[in-house]
Design a protein around this motif. Structure first.
Motif, PDB file in Angstrom:
ATOM      1  N   UNK A 338      25.762  70.788  56.860  1.00 26.89           N
ATOM      2  CA  UNK A 338      24.312  70.965  56.784  1.00 26.89           C
ATOM      3  C   UNK A 338      23.922  71.698  55.503  1.00 26.89           C
ATOM      4  N   UNK A 339      24.607  72.789  55.213  1.00 26.25           N
ATOM      5  CA  UNK A 339      24.299  73.561  54.011  1.00 26.25           C
ATOM      6  C   UNK A 339      24.464  72.723  52.744  1.00 26.25           C
ATOM      7  N   UNK A 340      25.616  72.079  52.612  1.00 23.17           N
ATOM      8  CA  UNK A 340      25.864  71.305  51.396  1.00 23.17           C
ATOM      9  C   UNK A 340      24.983  70.062  51.315  1.00 23.17           C
ATOM     10  N   UNK A 341      24.629  69.509  52.467  1.00 22.61           N
ATOM     11  CA  UNK A 341      23.729  68.371  52.461  1.00 22.61           C
ATOM     12  C   UNK A 341      22.344  68.750  51.971  1.00 22.61           C
ATOM     13  N   UNK A 342      21.823  69.892  52.438  1.00 23.35           N
ATOM     14  CA  UNK A 342      20.480  70.322  52.028  1.00 23.35           C
ATOM     15  C   UNK A 342      20.511  70.917  50.627  1.00 23.35           C
ATOM     16  N   UNK A 343      21.518  71.729  50.318  1.00 18.52           N
ATOM     17  CA  UNK A 343      21.625  72.338  48.994  1.00 18.52           C
ATOM     18  C   UNK A 343      21.825  71.287  47.904  1.00 18.52           C
ATOM     19  N   UNK A 344      22.851  70.458  48.044  1.00 16.36           N
ATOM     20  CA  UNK A 344      23.282  69.587  46.956  1.00 16.36           C
ATOM     21  C   UNK A 344      22.596  68.225  46.962  1.00 16.36           C
ATOM     22  N   UNK A 345      22.447  67.636  48.145  1.00 15.93           N
ATOM     23  CA  UNK A 345      21.934  66.267  48.218  1.00 15.93           C
ATOM     24  C   UNK A 345      20.443  66.193  48.519  1.00 15.93           C
ATOM     25  N   UNK A 346      19.896  67.260  49.098  1.00 12.82           N
ATOM     26  CA  UNK A 346      18.485  67.240  49.448  1.00 12.82           C
ATOM     27  C   UNK A 346      18.167  66.315  50.610  1.00 12.82           C
ATOM     28  N   UNK A 347      19.135  66.113  51.511  1.00 13.32           N
ATOM     29  CA  UNK A 347      18.933  65.185  52.626  1.00 13.32           C
ATOM     30  C   UNK A 347      18.149  65.860  53.740  1.00 13.32           C
ATOM     31  N   UNK A 348      17.643  65.044  54.662  1.00 12.64           N
ATOM     32  CA  UNK A 348      16.874  65.540  55.785  1.00 12.64           C
ATOM     33  C   UNK A 348      17.621  65.417  57.093  1.00 12.64           C
ATOM     34  N   UNK A 349      16.866  65.592  58.172  1.00 11.54           N
ATOM     35  CA  UNK A 349      17.474  65.586  59.504  1.00 11.54           C
ATOM     36  C   UNK A 349      18.060  64.214  59.838  1.00 11.54           C
ATOM     37  N   UNK A 350      17.536  63.142  59.223  1.00 14.14           N
ATOM     38  CA  UNK A 350      18.045  61.804  59.513  1.00 14.14           C
ATOM     39  C   UNK A 350      19.486  61.632  59.084  1.00 14.14           C
ATOM     40  N   UNK A 351      19.918  62.401  58.070  1.00 20.87           N
ATOM     41  CA  UNK A 351      21.303  62.336  57.607  1.00 20.87           C
ATOM     42  C   UNK A 351      22.179  63.415  58.230  1.00 20.87           C
ATOM     43  N   UNK A 352      21.558  64.410  58.860  1.00 17.22           N
ATOM     44  CA  UNK A 352      22.314  65.557  59.380  1.00 17.22           C
ATOM     45  C   UNK A 352      22.323  65.637  60.901  1.00 17.22           C
ATOM     46  N   UNK A 353      21.741  64.649  61.571  1.00 17.01           N
ATOM     47  CA  UNK A 353      21.556  64.779  63.014  1.00 17.01           C
ATOM     48  C   UNK A 353      22.885  64.880  63.768  1.00 17.01           C
ATOM     49  N   UNK A 354      23.930  64.229  63.259  1.00 17.84           N
ATOM     50  CA  UNK A 354      25.225  64.318  63.938  1.00 17.84           C
ATOM     51  C   UNK A 354      25.754  65.750  63.916  1.00 17.84           C
ATOM     52  N   UNK A 355      25.607  66.417  62.771  1.00  9.95           N
ATOM     53  CA  UNK A 355      26.067  67.801  62.669  1.00  9.95           C
ATOM     54  C   UNK A 355      25.202  68.726  63.510  1.00  9.95           C
ATOM     55  N   UNK A 356      23.903  68.441  63.583  1.00 12.67           N
ATOM     56  CA  UNK A 356      23.010  69.250  64.412  1.00 12.67           C
ATOM     57  C   UNK A 356      23.380  69.099  65.883  1.00 12.67           C
ATOM     58  N   UNK A 357      23.653  67.869  66.312  1.00  9.98           N
ATOM     59  CA  UNK A 357      24.061  67.625  67.702  1.00  9.98           C
ATOM     60  C   UNK A 357      25.383  68.323  68.000  1.00  9.98           C
ATOM     61  N   UNK A 358      26.327  68.232  67.061  1.00  5.09           N
ATOM     62  CA  UNK A 358      27.620  68.885  67.260  1.00  5.09           C
ATOM     63  C   UNK A 358      27.492  70.386  67.393  1.00  5.09           C
ATOM     64  N   UNK A 359      26.686  71.009  66.523  1.00  9.76           N
ATOM     65  CA  UNK A 359      26.522  72.458  66.588  1.00  9.76           C
ATOM     66  C   UNK A 359      25.739  72.869  67.826  1.00  9.76           C
ATOM     67  N   UNK A 360      24.737  72.088  68.214  1.00 12.15           N
ATOM     68  CA  UNK A 360      23.971  72.395  69.429  1.00 12.15           C
ATOM     69  C   UNK A 360      24.854  72.295  70.665  1.00 12.15           C
ATOM     70  N   UNK A 361      25.718  71.286  70.700  1.00  6.68           N
ATOM     71  CA  UNK A 361      26.624  71.133  71.837  1.00  6.68           C
ATOM     72  C   UNK A 361      27.571  72.312  71.939  1.00  6.68           C
TER      73      UNK A 361
END
Length: 379
Positions: A338-361
C-alpha cells in the motif's frame, strides 16, 4: 448477553489517556523513536553502489590507457584509490579491504590498440559482497563494450566504410522511479516498519503492566467486556500513532525528498487501519505474556520475521511459495504494498483492494483471537 456499552468503553479510554500522560518514557518512544529510526535507517539503508574503491595497475601508460581509466571513474561507480605496480600489492589491498576491485591494463594495450588488434584488460573483483561484485562486473562490462564499439566505429571510418550500425537497439523507460534511487524505494518501507515496531511494543506492555501493577483486580470486579477493554486501550494509542505517522511522513517527504504521488487521504486512512492492526497485535502479545520482559521478547520475535518475510529487504517473488504464504500472515506485507503503491505509483483503492482486504482480514482475526485469549481473571 451483555452488549457493547459506549460508557464503559470511554471509561477505559480515559483511564488509558491518563496512564499515557503519566508514562512519559512510553510517550517519548511513540513520538521520538520513529523520527530517530527514520533518520538512522534512512541514511544507513542504501542499496545503491557508488564509489567502489579501485586499484589500477597501468602497465602501458599512454593517453589511450588513461582514457580507459577515466571512463571507469566518470561513471561514479568506481573511484581510483591507488595506483599499484604488482599483483602482490593488489592481493594485499584486496585482502585488507582497502580496495574491492583492481583494473589491470597489460603492457601491450597501447600497441595493440594502435594496430587495431584485439586486446584484453583484466579486472579482479572482491566477491565477498555479492551486491558490490555484481555492480562492478556489470558496469565494467558495459564500459568495455562501449569502448569496443567506439574503436570499431573509428576503424570503419578510417577504412571509409562509414559508421557502424547496430542491428538491434533497446529503448528503455523506467517508470515510477526513473533515477532508480534506493532511497525512494526504502523510505516508504521504513515508515511502515518503524510504525509497526513502535506501536506494537507500546501496546504489548499494556495488559502486562496491569497485571504487574495489580490494577487487573480492579478491572475484574467491573462489568467491562473484553471487546470494550481491547478497543478502549488501543484508541488513545491510535491517536498517538497517527500523530507519529504524520511526523515521519513529513520527514520522509520533505527531508528525504520522497514525494507522495497518490492520495494523502487514502494513505492516512489505510495507515489508521494498519495502526489498529499492529496495536491489536500488541494487545494479543500482552494477553499471552506474563511479564513485560516476556512481552518484549515476543514482540522482537515477531519483528525479525516480519522484516524478512514482508518484502522490506528481499523481493517476495523470489521466495519459495511456502515462505510467501508465511509472509501473508504478516500485516506489514500488505502495508508495504500500500505504501509503495501510493508513494511511488500514485495508485488508488482499485489497485490496492487486495492488500486492504488482506490487512482487514488479519485485523479481524487478531481481534477475535485476542478477545478469546483474554479472560477477566488473574491466572
Amino acid at each position: 448477553m451483555r452488549h457493547f456499552v459506549w460508557e464503559r468503553y470511554w471509561s477505559v479510554v480515559k483511564k488509558e489517556v491518563i496512564q499515557i500522560k503519566r508514562d512519559r518514557p512510553s510517550l517519548a518512544i511513540a513520538l521520538v523513536m520513529p523520527l530517530m529510526l527514520l533518520f538512522l535507517f534512512g541514511y544507513a539503508v542504501n542499496t545503491d553502489v557508488n564509489d567502489i574503491q579501485m586499484a589500477v595497475w597501468n602497465q602501458s601508460p599512454s593517453a589511450a590507457s588513461r582514457e580507459l581509466v577515466d571512463q571507469f571513474v566518470h561513471t561514479h561507480v568506481f573511484e581510483v584509490a591507488a595506483h599499484v605496480s604488482s599483483y602482490k600489492e593488489i592481493e594485499a589491498m584486496l585482502d585488507d579491504g582497502s580496495v574491492n576491485v583492481a583494473l589491470i591494463i597489460g603492457p601491450d594495450y597501447t600497441r595493440k590498440r594502435d594496430r587495431n588488434e584485439p586486446v584484453d584488460v583484466q579486472m579482479l573483483i572482491n566477491g565477498s559482497d555479492p551486491n558490490i561484485a555484481r555492480t562492478a562486473t556489470s558496469q565494467a562490462q558495459l564500459i568495455v563494450q562501449h569502448q569496443a564499439i567506439t574503436l570499431q566505429e573509428m576503424k570503419l571510418q578510417k577504412q571509409g566504410l562509414g559508421e557502424l550500425e547496430q542491428p538491434l537497439g533497446l529503448d528503455t523507460r523506467v517508470l515510477f522511479n526513473p533515477n532508480m534511487e534506493s532511497i525512494v524505494f526504502n523510505i516508504p518501507g521504513l515508515i511502515g516498519l518503524i510504525m509497526q515496531n513502535v506501536t506494537m511494543i507500546l501496546t504489548a506492555f499494556s495488559l502486562v503492566r496491569e497485571k504487574e501493577r495489580g490494577t487487573m483486580e480492579q478491572l475484574i470486579v467491573t462489568p467491562i467486556r473484553p471487546l470494550e477493554l481491547m478497543l478502549g486501550k488501543i484508541t488513545p494509542y491510535v491517536g498517538v500513532g497517527l500523530f507519529s505517522f504524520c511526523l515521519v511522513l513529513l520527514v520522509g517527504t520533505y527531508w528525504f525528498g520522497v514525494p507522495v504521488k497518490g492520495s494523502i487521504s487514502l494513505l492516512v486512512t489505510l495507515s489508521v487501519l494498519f495502526l489498529v492492526t499492529t496495536l491489536l497485535l500488541g494487545i494479543f502479545i500482552s494477553t499471552v505474556a506474563k511479564t513485560q520482559l516476556q512481552a518484549m521478547q515476543m514482540a522482537f520475535a515477531f519483528i525479525l520475521p516480519s522484516v524478512l518475510l514482508s518484502g522490506f529487504m528481499f523481493p517476495r517473488d523470489s521466495m519459495p511459495l511456502v515462505i510467501q504464504w508465511l509472509g501473508g500472515l504478516v500485516p506489514l506485507t500488505y502495508f508495504l504494498e500500500i505504501l509503495r503503491g501510493i508513494f511511488l505509483k500514485g495508485v488508488g483503492i482499485d489497485a490496492l483492494w487486495k492488500d486492504v482486504v488482506g490487512m482487514s482480514s488479519f485485523c479481524l482475526l487478531i481481534l477475535t483471537v485476542a478477545i478469546l485469549r483474554f479472560r477477566k481473571k488473574i491466572e
